[in-house]
Enzyme design. Sequence first.
Site, mmCIF file in Angstrom:
data_model
loop_
_atom_site.group_PDB
_atom_site.id
_atom_site.type_symbol
_atom_site.label_atom_id
_atom_site.label_comp_id
_atom_site.label_asym_id
_atom_site.label_seq_id
_atom_site.Cartn_x
_atom_site.Cartn_y
_atom_site.Cartn_z
ATOM 1 N N LYS A 1 -27.185 -14.789 19.158
ATOM 2 C CA LYS A 1 -26.347 -15.988 18.953
ATOM 3 C C LYS A 1 -25.534 -16.315 20.213
ATOM 4 C CE LYS A 1 -24.237 -14.099 15.345
ATOM 5 N NZ LYS A 1 -24.901 -12.774 15.327
ATOM 6 N N ARG B 1 -22.737 -2.911 10.272
ATOM 7 C CA ARG B 1 -22.618 -4.374 10.455
ATOM 8 C C ARG B 1 -23.845 -5.080 9.879
ATOM 9 N NH1 ARG B 1 -21.676 -4.452 16.694
ATOM 10 N NH2 ARG B 1 -22.128 -6.670 16.523
HETATM 11 P P1 AP5 Z 1 -26.249 -11.325 21.720
HETATM 12 O O1 AP5 Z 1 -26.524 -12.716 22.174
HETATM 13 O O2 AP5 Z 1 -25.017 -10.653 22.209
HETATM 14 O O3 AP5 Z 1 -26.329 -11.269 20.091
HETATM 15 P P2 AP5 Z 1 -25.314 -11.800 18.991
HETATM 16 O O4 AP5 Z 1 -26.137 -12.349 17.871
HETATM 17 O O5 AP5 Z 1 -24.295 -12.708 19.598
HETATM 18 O O6 AP5 Z 1 -24.693 -10.403 18.563
HETATM 19 P P3 AP5 Z 1 -23.230 -9.972 18.138
HETATM 20 O O7 AP5 Z 1 -23.274 -8.481 18.010
HETATM 21 O O8 AP5 Z 1 -22.186 -10.540 19.059
HETATM 22 O O9 AP5 Z 1 -23.114 -10.616 16.739
HETATM 23 P P4 AP5 Z 1 -22.136 -10.257 15.627
HETATM 24 O O10 AP5 Z 1 -22.307 -11.423 14.738
HETATM 25 O O11 AP5 Z 1 -22.334 -8.937 14.984
HETATM 26 O O12 AP5 Z 1 -20.747 -10.071 16.393
HETATM 27 P P5 AP5 Z 1 -19.436 -10.961 16.461
HETATM 28 O O13 AP5 Z 1 -18.901 -10.807 17.817
HETATM 29 O O14 AP5 Z 1 -19.685 -12.324 15.926
HETATM 30 O O15 AP5 Z 1 -27.539 -10.450 22.073
HETATM 31 C C1 AP5 Z 1 -27.552 -9.050 21.825
HETATM 32 C C2 AP5 Z 1 -28.268 -8.327 22.988
HETATM 33 O O16 AP5 Z 1 -29.634 -8.702 22.995
HETATM 34 C C3 AP5 Z 1 -27.728 -8.684 24.372
HETATM 35 O O17 AP5 Z 1 -27.814 -7.535 25.175
HETATM 36 C C4 AP5 Z 1 -28.707 -9.760 24.905
HETATM 37 O O18 AP5 Z 1 -28.804 -9.749 26.322
HETATM 38 C C5 AP5 Z 1 -30.002 -9.332 24.245
HETATM 39 N N1 AP5 Z 1 -30.866 -10.446 23.876
HETATM 40 C C6 AP5 Z 1 -30.505 -11.620 23.291
HETATM 41 N N2 AP5 Z 1 -31.587 -12.385 23.034
HETATM 42 C C7 AP5 Z 1 -32.669 -11.654 23.447
HETATM 43 C C8 AP5 Z 1 -34.073 -11.888 23.451
HETATM 44 N N3 AP5 Z 1 -34.613 -13.015 22.950
HETATM 45 N N4 AP5 Z 1 -34.880 -10.919 23.953
HETATM 46 C C9 AP5 Z 1 -34.371 -9.750 24.468
HETATM 47 N N5 AP5 Z 1 -33.042 -9.486 24.489
HETATM 48 C C10 AP5 Z 1 -32.203 -10.426 23.991
HETATM 49 O O19 AP5 Z 1 -18.507 -10.232 15.402
HETATM 50 C C11 AP5 Z 1 -17.967 -8.957 15.655
HETATM 51 C C12 AP5 Z 1 -17.065 -8.558 14.485
HETATM 52 O O20 AP5 Z 1 -15.977 -9.503 14.356
HETATM 53 C C13 AP5 Z 1 -17.736 -8.565 13.099
HETATM 54 O O21 AP5 Z 1 -18.404 -7.344 12.838
HETATM 55 C C14 AP5 Z 1 -16.525 -8.783 12.189
HETATM 56 O O22 AP5 Z 1 -15.802 -7.599 12.017
HETATM 57 C C15 AP5 Z 1 -15.670 -9.754 12.981
HETATM 58 N N6 AP5 Z 1 -15.988 -11.161 12.676
HETATM 59 C C16 AP5 Z 1 -16.527 -12.076 13.535
HETATM 60 N N7 AP5 Z 1 -16.711 -13.265 12.916
HETATM 61 C C17 AP5 Z 1 -16.262 -13.087 11.640
HETATM 62 C C18 AP5 Z 1 -16.196 -13.932 10.507
HETATM 63 N N8 AP5 Z 1 -16.640 -15.209 10.547
HETATM 64 N N9 AP5 Z 1 -15.701 -13.426 9.360
HETATM 65 C C19 AP5 Z 1 -15.260 -12.164 9.291
HETATM 66 N N10 AP5 Z 1 -15.280 -11.288 10.319
HETATM 67 C C20 AP5 Z 1 -15.784 -11.749 11.487
#
Ligand code: AP5
Length: 215
Positions: free
Chosen positions: A14, A171
Site C-alpha cells: 500500500k 497483524r
Molecule cells: P509496503 O508498501 O511497505 O506495504 P504496506 O502494505 O504499506 O505494509 P504495512 O506493513 O505498512 O501495512 P500495515 O497496514 O500493516 O501497516 P500500517 O503502517 O498501516 O511494502 C512492504 C515491503 O514489500 C517493502 O519492503 C516494499 O519495498 C516491498 N514491496 C512492495 N511491493 C512489492 C512488490 N510488488 N514486489 C516486491 N516487493 C514489494 O499500520 C501499522 C499499525 O498501526 C497497525 O498494525 C495498527 O496497530 C495501527 N493502525 C494503522 N492504521 C490503523 C487503523 N485504520 N485503525 C486502527 N489501527 C491502525
Amino acid sequence: MKVLILFGPPGSGKGTQANKILEKYPSCIYISTGDILRENIKQNTYLGKLAQNYISQGLLVPDEIINSMIENKIKNINDNIDFLILDGYPRSTNQLEFLLNLIPYKDIKVIYLKIDLKDVINRIVYRRVCPKCNKIYHLLYNKPQSNETCDNCNTKLIQREDDREEIVTNRYKVYLNQTLPILDKIKQLDIKFIEIPADKDINEIFNNINEFIKN
Ligand code: AP5
C-alpha cells in the site's frame, strides 16, 4: 472530494504504491494512518503513547481514536485536490461507516492488493524504511542504492518495531478477522473496486492502478 482507498494486508504494498501514485499525481493528498501514528510515537505525544501499546502487539488502535484523527485531517483538506489517497483506513466496519458519513460512496474508489501470509512475511522481514522521509525499501526487491541509507535524503534506514515475524503474523490475523470482512460491505454498496494480485512486479501493479484511477 474524490477518495482512493488502498486496501490490503500488512506488506501488500500500500505504501509503496501510494508513493508511486504521488509521483504521478503530485497534487493529490496522502494520508497513511500508520505513518501518522508512528510520527506521534516518535514525538512522544499523548496519541503516540496511547497507540504504542496497540501497535507493538499488532492490534488495531481503537476506532474512536482513528476516526477522529481522520475527521480532523479530512476537514482541513481543500476541495481542489485531484484526490485523497487513504492508506490503512478504513480497517474495520465501524471505520468504513464513519468514512461513509464524511464522503459519499460514489466518490470513493477502492484498490484491493491481495497477497498471502507467506509472501507478507518475506516482504516485511526485509523491509527497511527511512525515518525522515518515509521512503520504503526492500533489501532484496527494492534496494537502496547504497548500503541501507535512503536514496532521497541519505538518512540511515531502520526496521519498524512491529516488523518482527511474530508481530507480523498477529497483524495478518487481525487483518483477516477485522479488516477483510469490510470488503463484502464495499462490494454490496457498489463502490468502485478493483482487486489486484500484489505478488507481481511493483511497476506492473502500478500500471493496473493507474488505469483504474483514469477510468
Ligand atoms: P509496503 O508498501 O511497505 O506495504 P504496506 O502494505 O504499506 O505494509 P504495512 O506493513 O505498512 O501495512 P500495515 O497496514 O500493516 O501497516 P500500517 O503502517 O498501516 O511494502 C512492504 C515491503 O514489500 C517493502 O519492503 C516494499 O519495498 C516491498 N514491496 C512492495 N511491493 C512489492 C512488490 N510488488 N514486489 C516486491 N516487493 C514489494 O499500520 C501499522 C499499525 O498501526 C497497525 O498494525 C495498527 O496497530 C495501527 N493502525 C494503522 N492504521 C490503523 C487503523 N485504520 N485503525 C486502527 N489501527 C491502525
